[in-house]
Design a protein around this motif. Structure first.
Motif, PDB file in Angstrom:
ATOM      1  N   HIS A 297      -6.825   0.193  -1.043  1.00  0.00           N
ATOM      2  CA  HIS A 297      -6.303   0.842   0.165  1.00  0.00           C
ATOM      3  C   HIS A 297      -7.381   0.989   1.226  1.00  0.00           C
ATOM      4  O   HIS A 297      -7.171   0.748   2.413  1.00  0.00           O
ATOM      5  CB  HIS A 297      -5.750   2.233  -0.165  1.00  0.00           C
TER       6      HIS A 297
ATOM      7  N   GLU B 208      -6.783   2.878  -5.153  1.00  0.00           N
ATOM      8  CA  GLU B 208      -7.282   3.425  -3.892  1.00  0.00           C
ATOM      9  C   GLU B 208      -8.350   2.566  -3.226  1.00  0.00           C
ATOM     10  O   GLU B 208      -8.435   2.522  -2.000  1.00  0.00           O
ATOM     11  CB  GLU B 208      -7.816   4.850  -4.076  1.00  0.00           C
TER      12      GLU B 208
ATOM     13  N   ASP C 100      -7.893   7.273   3.097  1.00  0.00           N
ATOM     14  CA  ASP C 100      -8.019   6.847   1.704  1.00  0.00           C
ATOM     15  C   ASP C 100      -9.469   6.962   1.254  1.00  0.00           C
ATOM     16  O   ASP C 100      -9.747   7.289   0.095  1.00  0.00           O
ATOM     17  CB  ASP C 100      -7.480   5.425   1.501  1.00  0.00           C
TER      18      ASP C 100
ATOM     19  N   LYS D  82       0.830  -1.200   0.000  1.00  0.00           N
ATOM     20  CA  LYS D  82       0.000   0.000   0.000  1.00  0.00           C
ATOM     21  C   LYS D  82       0.872   1.260   0.000  1.00  0.00           C
ATOM     22  O   LYS D  82       0.654   2.184  -0.784  1.00  0.00           O
ATOM     23  CB  LYS D  82      -0.897  -0.038   1.247  1.00  0.00           C
TER      24      LYS D  82
ATOM     25  N   GLU E 199       1.505   4.369  -2.832  1.00  0.00           N
ATOM     26  CA  GLU E 199       1.436   5.822  -2.610  1.00  0.00           C
ATOM     27  C   GLU E 199       2.652   6.496  -3.238  1.00  0.00           C
ATOM     28  O   GLU E 199       2.537   7.565  -3.831  1.00  0.00           O
ATOM     29  CB  GLU E 199       1.343   6.169  -1.114  1.00  0.00           C
TER      30      GLU E 199
ATOM     31  N   HIS F   3       1.903   6.745  -6.778  1.00  0.00           N
ATOM     32  CA  HIS F   3       0.972   7.849  -7.048  1.00  0.00           C
ATOM     33  C   HIS F   3       1.732   9.174  -7.109  1.00  0.00           C
ATOM     34  O   HIS F   3       1.476  10.016  -7.977  1.00  0.00           O
ATOM     35  CB  HIS F   3      -0.096   7.942  -5.960  1.00  0.00           C
TER      36      HIS F   3
HETATM   37 FE   LIG Z   1      -4.066   5.394  -0.981  1.00  0.00          FE
END
Ligand SMILES: [Fe+2]
Ligand SMILES: [Fe+2]
Ligand SMILES: [Fe+2]
Lengths: 328, 251
Positions: free
Chosen positions: A171, A168, A139, A81, A85, A88
């Motif tokens: 998440h 997401e 999230d 996870k 990020e 991202h």
């Molecule tokens: Fe996230």
């Protein structure tokens, strides 16, 4: 949200601007090489990089528990996870770079405090339940905001959002799953879960930013389709979605005024403490100093690595060039 | 044989568990986002391998313990990882040098284990090998880039190599248990892996313009469990905290 209170400005006018607005109103995507007003570009850079910085700084509170995750499985999920990020952050920096700024420039602005990241990541993760609460609430709040942004007017930003949104929901699920295990667990685990909700509820509501009813920035950003919904709209949606989830867990949302309004079908709830919000934005949150120090340290300690890799790349290129000369 | 097999599986699973843990400490703190992501990837691969090795160890032991029990509820003297992997991360160069030395050994080992007469071991090794070949590629490339990079990066990589080299030797230590497994065709003798390791090390460290230390001394005590470093206890204190503080809870 991950981008809070982004200042929006418009200094252009004239037929080009009208044509630009018409394209946006027609639902067309604006691409990097297209004409765009300076204010649109500036606002987008601010918003996208704030979002990118949030992903990167957001690694820290959750990363804080990777080495203490309770099982091998939980550790793998959390590590994956937090790795997402970072990914991202990378997509978003790339999207920002299409607007004519470099990742290094943006990073420096984060590190010296000129650019912001979401207030939420200045709160500490004190127990394992906080990892659950972050996935579930933080999230969850991020999704509220990011799903509509898949339709934002700027092409590279919209496409980054599509990739991000795919990850997401996993998440949020893993967060809720952690909370579920704890809420059904021992007395100590239940207490931990309730405590995490108590501490993360209002900071999560703050993620959407203060009420933007009167904000000119919001109006401009909305007409440019950089912002799709108002802060209050998203916050309401978040509360409506989250309260039943808390009830299902058997946890109590820390708000005495919380109640379902039978007429509207929406929950009435207390506003977070906006004084605290502005303090956090101004650097006085519980972890602002630690977060920025950690990012600065990573950057400074990594200088020799980046320099070394660059030096090697130059040597390699030079060797290839001279080999070519010899061959000719 | 059962004891030897259990010990062997612990050695595999503890190496990957402890190294994965160390690498995961980088999450959010690496010099470049791409490296942050790559390190997390390696940590995740090794964690997945841990679940397989310790899962099989628990099955072979047949005492009702799970992979998680083995990871979270043993004390330091029961761990069987080499000291190399429990050493603190140091700077990025030290982390990558440790990774390179381990990867070079790990590829050689898994190559052989993929042909184990024990099908369960062969299957885990074959699956792991695909990942570890990539780890080796990556750590070798990084060691070369930083060794043959700037003056500072070169000096740091040479210091990292000098510092870690004497901890690599333990990976090839061979005891009676190893001989028993080798006789049964289950696993190679660790000492047999040294030549392949050396070939890899000489090639990569040469390209990295680094000098391999002359010493033949090797630290030991990890894979036998007789004497770990002080660092392992602190690592376990963190890793096992929740399981120790809330016994019997499910997460
Ligand atoms: Fe996230
Ligand atoms: Fe994200
Ligand atoms: Fe996020």
């Amino acid at each position: 949200m991950y981008a809070q209170m982004v200042k929006s400005e418009n200094t252009d006018s004239g037929p080009e601007l009208d044509a630009f607005q018409a394209r946006i109103d027609a639902g067309e995507k604006i691409e990097p090489k297209d004409w765009m007003p300076a204010g649109y570009r500036k606002t987008l850079i601010r918003q996208i990089s704030q979002h990118a910085h949030s992903e990167i700084v957001g690694q820290l509170p959750e990363g804080n528990w990777i080495t203490r995750a309770p099982t091998l499985e939980r550790k793998a999920i959390l590590l994956a996870k937090v790795q997402d990020e970072a990914g991202h952050g990378l997509y978003l920096y790339c999207a920002a770079e299409t607007l004519g700024v470099s990742r290094d420039e943006l990073t420096e602005m984060l590190l010296d405090g000129r650019m912001k990241y979401s207030s939420i990541f200045n709160y500490p993760t004190l127990t394992w339940a906080d990892i659950g609460a972050i996935g579930w609430l933080v999230d969850g709040a991020a999704i509220m905001n990011q799903v509509p942004l898949q339709r934002t007017s700027y092409g590279p930003y919209a496409r980054a959002m599509v990739r991000i949104c795919k990850e997401e929901s996993f998440h949020q699920r893993q967060g809720y799953d952690i909370m579920m295990k704890m809420a059904q667990g021992s007395e100590a685990q239940k207490r931990m879960a309730q405590d995490a909700l108590n501490r993360y509820w209002y900071p999560s509501l703050m993620m959407f930013g203060p009420s933007d009813k009167e904000s000119v920035h919001s109006a401009q950003s909305m007409s440019w389709r950089i912002k799709i919904n108002s802060n209050d709209e998203l916050r309401q949606k978040f509360v409506d979605q989250t309260v039943p989830q808390a009830e299902y867990l058997g946890l109590t949302v820390p708000d005495e005024n919380l109640r379902l309004d039978p007429e509207t079908g929406h929950y009435k709830f207390s506003e977070p403490d906006w004084t605290e919000f502005f303090e956090v934005l101004n650097g006085n949150g519980p972890c602002n100093k630690e977060r920025l120090e950690a990012r600065n340290k990573a950057w400074d300690d990594g200088q020799w690595v980046r320099d070394g890799m660059m030096a090697h790349a130059r040597k390699k290129a030079a060797r290839a060039a001279s080999a070519k000369v010899v061959a000719e | 044989m059962g004891d030897h097999l259990f010990e062997f599986l612990l050695r595999q699973g503890d190496n990957t568990l402890i190294l994965s843990h160390r690498i995961s400490e980088w999450c959010g703190h690496a010099p470049i986002i791409e490296e942050d992501i790559a390190l997390a990837n390696i940590a995740l691969d090794l964690l997945g391998q841990t679940q397989m090795w310790l899962g099989l160890a628990a099955e072979v032991e047949g005492a009702g313990r799970s992979a998680d029990d083995l990871a979270m509820l043993r004390d330091a003297w029961d761990f069987r990882n080499a000291i190399l992997v429990e050493r603190p991360n140091g700077d990025f160069g030290q982390t990558m040098m440790r990774q390179f030395l381990f990867d070079a050994y790990h590829v050689e080992l898994l190559n052989r284990l993929a042909n184990s007469t024990d099908e369960r071991i062969a299957a885990i090794a074959a699956k792991s090998l695909k990942e570890v070949e990539y780890h080796f590629e990556r750590s070798a490339t990084t060691v070369i880039a930083l060794g043959d990079g700037s003056e500072e990066s070169h000096a740091r990589m040479q210091a990292a190599l000098d510092d870690q080299w004497t901890f690599a030797g333990e990976l090839f230590e061979t005891d009676a248990g190893d001989h028993a497994l080798n006789d049964a065709g289950i696993a190679p003798l660790p000492s047999e892996l040294r030549a392949g390791f050396n070939t890899r090390a000489i090639a990569v460290l040469g390209d990295a313009t680094l000098n391999i230390p002359e010493t033949t001394f090797a630290h030991s005590g990890g894979r036998s469990g007789k004497r770990h470093s002080e660092h392992l206890g602190h690592l376990l204190t963190q890793m096992q905290w929740l399981q120790r503080a809330y016994p019997g809870a499910t997460w």
